[in-house]
Scaffold this active site. Structure first.
Site, PDB file in Angstrom:
ATOM      1  N   CYS A   1      -4.749 -30.649 -28.320  1.00 37.08           N
ATOM      2  CA  CYS A   1      -5.937 -31.238 -27.704  1.00 37.08           C
ATOM      3  C   CYS A   1      -5.488 -32.056 -26.505  1.00 37.08           C
ATOM      4  O   CYS A   1      -4.536 -31.692 -25.821  1.00 37.08           O
ATOM      5  CB  CYS A   1      -6.727 -32.077 -28.707  1.00 37.08           C
ATOM      6  SG  CYS A   1      -5.791 -33.445 -29.406  1.00 37.08           S
TER       7      CYS A   1
ATOM      8  N   HIS B   1      14.797 -44.153 -52.730  1.00 34.14           N
ATOM      9  CA  HIS B   1      14.079 -42.877 -52.831  1.00 34.14           C
ATOM     10  C   HIS B   1      14.627 -42.107 -54.029  1.00 34.14           C
ATOM     11  O   HIS B   1      15.776 -41.650 -54.026  1.00 34.14           O
ATOM     12  CB  HIS B   1      14.275 -42.073 -51.544  1.00 34.14           C
ATOM     13  CG  HIS B   1      13.351 -40.904 -51.404  1.00 34.14           C
ATOM     14  ND1 HIS B   1      13.509 -39.737 -52.125  1.00 34.14           N
ATOM     15  CD2 HIS B   1      12.245 -40.720 -50.632  1.00 34.14           C
ATOM     16  CE1 HIS B   1      12.555 -38.889 -51.792  1.00 34.14           C
ATOM     17  NE2 HIS B   1      11.774 -39.460 -50.889  1.00 34.14           N
TER      18      HIS B   1
END
Length: 632
Positions: free
Chosen positions: A29, A554
């Site tokens: 866009c 993590h």
């Protein structure tokens, strides 16, 4: 800041989203690469956002949106060549791609249909606006042939808008584009247009036809092409191959043109008129509220790409009413963010941020493109973005009270202001813009740039939360002359970060650290501090120490795909923890059964702002054993 190598940017983005095999489709866009990925979990958001030339990454509308800025067409060209994708920017339908919720699917649908024609609409609309201004002030003779030629040039794309939408909708709904054009052409055919003024009843083989004006219309052709796509697929399966090539378009046109004129057109036109009437009611009876809401929230919608849901309403209003009140508050909303960026450029200590703010503000003022300054300047600093929203709300309210509206589709900017001359009070629009720009600029200049959200080394995309983060400079001061130990969060086998089976962590792109292959599922905090992140799936945690160390724990590789199954968080965001306090539990058996690696990564994410970080030698460790040393 060095100018990015856009070929390199495209290559790095492609690698960051998981390579060619993970890209289902691509479009762009005004400022963003809009990608549909087959598996979003394979994309590395942090890695992509670290690329010089990328402002931010947003997941919205069922798309993976990489914000580039004004140069996105250049990056898109390189990206599609590297990925082997053909096309002209449209998002082709992909039945295997994730669909998302209803809102995501609606936004993706609207953007895929309107994106390809956005710039022709906006660019030609400027010609239409300036021509209208010239006629209004008597600068051109409206009876002359010159005006007739220019008017046809400026008005054709809007008059024949159903034909443009027929092409993009056909690509989206997998229909034959030229058959779609034939249907749209019938709707705007001069004889059909003339029937709308006929005093006699219009019928089709005795069936009454309620005639509507389809020139400049939006919704009827989109629905007609959607039905066309289904009809063509049915006919293709049912008809013999020897006659299929010419009978499918023949039957489709014979069915769809009367069906659109008799059923689809009137129903969708009534629905569109109802939506327009609702917008009109709000702007007529409570303009202050409507203007404040639209002006205040427009840039928030832009961040997530949700503004596309309002574009069809604006274009439909222009086709049916000749103006759009909904677009009236947009110039103040856009220009307020640009003004805030100018104030940041004046006050910031960061050369990198200033280099984004000044050209970005110029782009916002002149072209109405605000994503570069939103993602690169205002939003990371928070206060400038909020002050821009406040200015937009006040300015939008003033513009709406004056009944300001656009008479053609334009991207709101200073250059497109002539489009607001023909409806409502142009003086009130100018006052609204002045108020919006003044509020955003003054508040940002006085209160928007603080020691908590700005530093000499801050980059344009570094978000430094006002309420919780110290500056990098303060963090360095806090650690001066001190070595901090970070301990293992779990019992297991310590491995070097480079040996972690995840190329992003292993590369050190997210910071220095280590990996631990856990022997049990009980995880503890590796450092004392505040829990700043608890991932909803329970597999990742962020802790900020009191002296400025940002730590990520993590659990497992790609375990986000388990969607929380087998993980239990023992802490909440904002909670204080000491080293050794319970952090989480994980079912290692479930992780292995699901096909994922349980290796846990401990990474110092603000490595660049700290001193040397040294890892212990690989081997067996117990929870609480030192695994990293951080020096000033």
């Amino acid at each position: 800041m060095a100018k990015p190598d856009y070929q390199l940017v495209a290559d790095q983005v492609l690698a960051g989203v998981g390579g060619t095999e993970n890209v289902a489709s691509a479009s762009h866009c005004i400022t963003r690469l809009r990608l549909k990925l087959k598996d979003v979990s394979k994309a590395d958001k942090a890695k992509i956002e670290s690329i010089n030339g990328v402002l931010s990454v947003v997941e919205a509308g069922g798309q993976y949106q990489v914000v580039i800025g004004d140069e996105v067409p250049v990056v898109y060209d390189y990206f599609t060549k590297a990925a082997g994708i053909s096309g002209s920017g449209e998002v082709p339908p992909d039945d295997d791609a994730p669909k998302g919720n209803l809102l995501d699917r609606f936004i993706e649908l609207i953007s895929s249909i309107f994106l390809p024609i956005l710039w022709p609409l906006a660019g030609i609309a400027l010609l239409k606006a300036f021509l209208s201004m010239a006629a209004q002030f008597g600068w051109i003779d409206t009876a002359a042939s010159t005006y007739a030629i220019l008017n046809a040039t400026a008005d054709s794309v809007f008059y024949f808008l159903p034909m443009f939408l027929a092409i993009t909708a056909a690509k989206r709904f997998k229909a034959n584009q030229f058959t779609s054009l034939a249907i749209a052409g019938a709707l705007v055919y001069p004889t059909i247009v003339a029937l709308t003024a006929s005093a006699d009843p219009v019928t089709f083989f005795g069936i009454p036809v309620v005639m509507m004006y389809y020139t400049s219309s939006v919704i009827p052709i989109i629905f007609a092409v959607w039905i066309q796509g289904h009809l063509e697929r049915i006919l293709t399966k049912a008809l013999p191959a020897m006659i299929r090539n010419f009978t499918v378009p023949l039957i489709t046109v014979l069915v769809m043109v009367p069906l659109t004129l008799i059923v689809v057109g009137p129903i969708t036109t009534v629905v569109a008129s109802g939506i327009s009437a609702g917008v009109q009611f709000l702007f007529v009876h409570a303009p202050w509220a409507a203007g404040a809401i639209v002006g205040g929230l427009w840039q928030v919608l832009v961040i997530f790409g949700l503004h596309w849901g309002l574009v069809p309403v604006i274009i439909n209003d222009l086709g049916t009413l000749g103006y759009s009140l909904l677009a009236g508050p947009l110039p103040p909303a856009v220009l307020a963010q640009a003004a805030a960026a100018v104030a940041v450029a004046i006050r910031t200590k960061s050369k990198a941020r200033r280099e984004v703010a000044l050209p970005g503000a110029a782009s916002g003022f002149l072209a109405g493109v605000t994503e570069p300054i939103i993602y690169g300047v205002n939003l990371p600093m928070r206060r400038p973005f909020y002050f821009g929203l406040a200015g937009g709300a006040v300015g939008g309210m003033i513009a709406a009270i004056g009944g300001s509206a656009t008479t053609t589709f334009v991207v709101p900017s200073l250059l497109s202001l002539p489009a607001y001359l023909g409806q409502g009070s142009f003086v009130m629009q100018l006052l609204g813009i002045a108020a919006a720009v003044t509020i955003a600029f003054v508040l940002t200049l006085l209160f928007g740039v603080t020691s908590q959200n700005d530093s000499p080394d801050a980059g344009p995309d570094e978000a430094l939360p006002v309420e919780e983060a110290e500056t990098e400079e303060a963090s360095a001061r806090a650690l001066t002359g001190i070595t901090r130990s970070i301990v293992s969060p779990v019992n297991g086998r310590l491995i070097a970060l480079a040996d972690v089976p995840d190329k992003v962590f292993a590369s050190g792109a997210l910071g220095a650290g280590v990996g631990i292959v856990p022997s049990d599922g009980h995880f503890v905090a590796p450092i004392a501090g505040t829990v700043v992140t608890v991932f909803p799936t329970g597999h990742a945690y962020g802790i900020k120490s009191d002296d400025g160390i940002d730590l990520l724990v993590h659990i497992g590789i790609d375990t986000v795909a388990m969607k929380g199954d087998g993980f239990t968080a023992e802490v909440t965001k904002g909670q204080r923890v000491n080293a050794g306090d319970a952090l989480a539990t994980a079912d290692l058996a479930k992780i292995s059964e699901a096909g994922f690696d349980p290796t846990t990564i401990v990474v110092v994410t603000n490595t660049k702002s700290l001193g040397a970080i040294t890892a212990e030698q690989p081997g067996q460790v117990a929870a609480g054993d030192a695994v990293l040393a951080v020096e000033a």
